[in-house]
Design a protein around this motif. Structure first.
Motif, short mmCIF file in Angstrom:
data_model
loop_
_atom_site.label_atom_id
_atom_site.label_comp_id
_atom_site.label_asym_id
_atom_site.label_seq_id
_atom_site.Cartn_x
_atom_site.Cartn_y
_atom_site.Cartn_z
N ARG A 1 127.05 -39.73 -46.49
CA ARG A 1 127.34 -39.51 -47.55
C ARG A 1 127.24 -40.95 -48.38
N HIS B 1 128.06 -39.40 -56.92
CA HIS B 1 129.24 -38.33 -56.38
C HIS B 1 130.48 -39.46 -55.77
N HIS C 1 134.48 -40.08 -57.13
CA HIS C 1 135.70 -40.12 -56.40
C HIS C 1 136.51 -41.61 -56.94
N ASN D 1 139.52 -34.23 -48.89
CA ASN D 1 137.98 -34.73 -49.28
C ASN D 1 137.26 -33.48 -49.59
N ASP E 1 135.75 -32.95 -53.44
CA ASP E 1 134.43 -32.87 -53.54
C ASP E 1 133.97 -31.78 -54.73
N CYS F 1 134.17 -38.78 -47.20
CA CYS F 1 133.54 -39.76 -48.11
C CYS F 1 134.13 -41.11 -48.15
ZN ZN Z 1 132.78 -36.61 -51.63
#
Ligand code: ZN
Length: 423
Positions: free
Chosen positions: A62, A92, A96, A131, A135, A184
């Motif tokens: 990821r 993505h 975060h 997480n 997400d 992640c």
């Molecule tokens: Zn993530």
């Protein structure tokens, strides 16, 4: 870091992978132009696992990021994925970072319980659940050109949950449920990963600037009708004047700790002439004691039930803000008198005492008499209390005020805690 794994700069990538990385970043910035500043701020590091016998120990599929805005690239992963998929993960991951999922991590922060480590690769169940929650907050907001979600990026509907929630809402909904063990990186929960560097990354002021710049571009795009959706709420929060009080609160506490700890050190621990100081290098972190923080909670009758609940919620935030000092955290409930200090790891374990009149001076005095002496006192109050004329001797004081009409003394750092309408 496992034996056989090496951390290098971009020079550690084979030319093909290097081109793919560069192309993916450009692709991501072209599909989500409002994120360009954030995408360009990512610092790539290469995790070379080719020296390991057998399976590579770390799953970096990821493109995980850390809190200092480093993105960790595995040459095999780059080889495997196509440019749009790499681009998706970059978008993505900056989400975060921009949404400060690490700072919002509601888990206990405790190391994995016995047996949990095997399930989740040395991460706690809390970390994994958060997480997945984070997400889902990101994924249903990603409306960026051609950006397509890879199948392994969870969507709320896959877990039969509604769209457009905040991560905190998914977190509660997922309690006790089985979730995929995705990772992640520490940008999601502030727990360091084995593959991450210990070097300092981007600091708070720089990331604050990036956030504001991205928020401005999101707002422009919204006004021009070029985008819709969940980034609007985020941008509004970043740009509004009562932005980020939680960040302000956390940074006031951290600054107080740094000030107090620094003062103590330079007074009592002069670096030896023969140590690094002689070469003009000082390593203050080597001699820093664990930050000690005491919290005084106003439990007088004037505190409304929801303010009290909110104050309790903030105790966990304070714990997160100071990180390593969790074991050194004392909490004192105070109405017109101070109750015995409690040592807590989690606000839910706190015994609330009080309900009478208000004199927080008593709580401040009791807290400053704790031994060892705290570096910082954090007061959570509606501010309807008399304050002493002088600060307590020694510790810095940060006052979180839960009522807009409440007061704080001039000698303390005041942070207005305003969650009107939040969650
Ligand atoms: Zn993530």
């Amino acid at each position: 870091m496992e034996p056989g794994v090496r951390l290098t700069g971009l020079e550690g990538l084979p030319p093909d992978a290097s081109q793919k990385w560069a192309a993916a970043r450009v692709w991501a910035a072209s599909q989500a132009p409002y994120l360009a500043t954030a995408l360009l701020a990512l610092q790539p590091l290469v995790v070379d696992q080719s020296g390991v016998d057998g399976d590579p120990p770390y799953d970096l599929s990821r493109l995980p990021v850390d809190r200092g805005w480093r993105v960790y690239l595995d040459p095999y992963v780059l080889d495997d994925l196509d440019v749009p998929t790499i681009g998706y993960w970059l978008v993505h991951q900056v989400a975060h970072l921009l949404r400060d999922h690490a700072g919002r991590f509601p888990g206990s922060g405790a190391p994995p319980a016995e047996g949990e480590g095997d399930l989740f690769g040395r991460r706690s169940a809390d970390s994994v659940r958060w997480n997945v929650s984070a997400d889902m907050e990101i994924n249903d907001d990603l409306e960026a050109g051609e950006v397509k979600l890879p199948p392994e990026a969870p969507l709320p509907e896959q877990l039969e949950l509604p769209d457009s929630w905040l991560a905190e809402q998914y977190w509660h909904a997922l309690e006790g449920r089985e979730v995929p063990a995705v990772d992640c990186g520490s940008a999601t929960d502030a727990r360091p990963r084995d593959w991450e560097t210990h070097q300092p990354g981007l600091d708070g002021p720089s990331t604050g600037l990036i956030r504001r710049e991205v928020a401005r571009r999101v707002k422009e795009a919204l006004e021009a009708g070029r985008m819709t959706g969940g980034w609007a709420r985020w941008a509004e929060e970043v740009l509004s004047p009562k932005e980020n009080w939680r960040q302000q609160f956390a940074s006031a506490i951290r600054r107080g700790v740094a000030d107090a700890v620094g003062r103590v050190d330079f007074t009592y621990e002069r670096p030896s002439r023969r140590s690094g100081a002689a070469q003009g290098v000082i390593l203050p972190s080597m001699r820093q004691p664990l930050p000690r923080v005491a919290i005084v909670i106003d439990t007088s009758a004037s505190m409304r039930q929801e303010q009290l609940a909110q104050a309790l919620g903030e105790v966990n935030g304070v714990v997160r803000a100071v990180g390593v000092g969790r074991r050194e955290l004392h909490v004192i409930c105070c109405d017109e008198r101070a109750y015995d200090a409690q040592r807590v790891l989690d606000a839910r374990a706190l015994r609330l005492e009080g309900g009478g009149g208000t004199d927080l001076g008593e709580g401040l005095r009791a807290a400053s008499e704790l031994r060892p002496r705290p570096h910082v006192l954090v007061v959570l109050t509606d501010g309807h209390t008399p304050w002493p004329d002088r600060p307590p001797a020694g510790p810095r004081v940060v006052v979180g005020v839960l009522d807009a009409d409440g007061s704080a003394p001039g000698w303390a750092k005041r942070v207005m805690i305003d969650t009107g309408g939040e969650k």
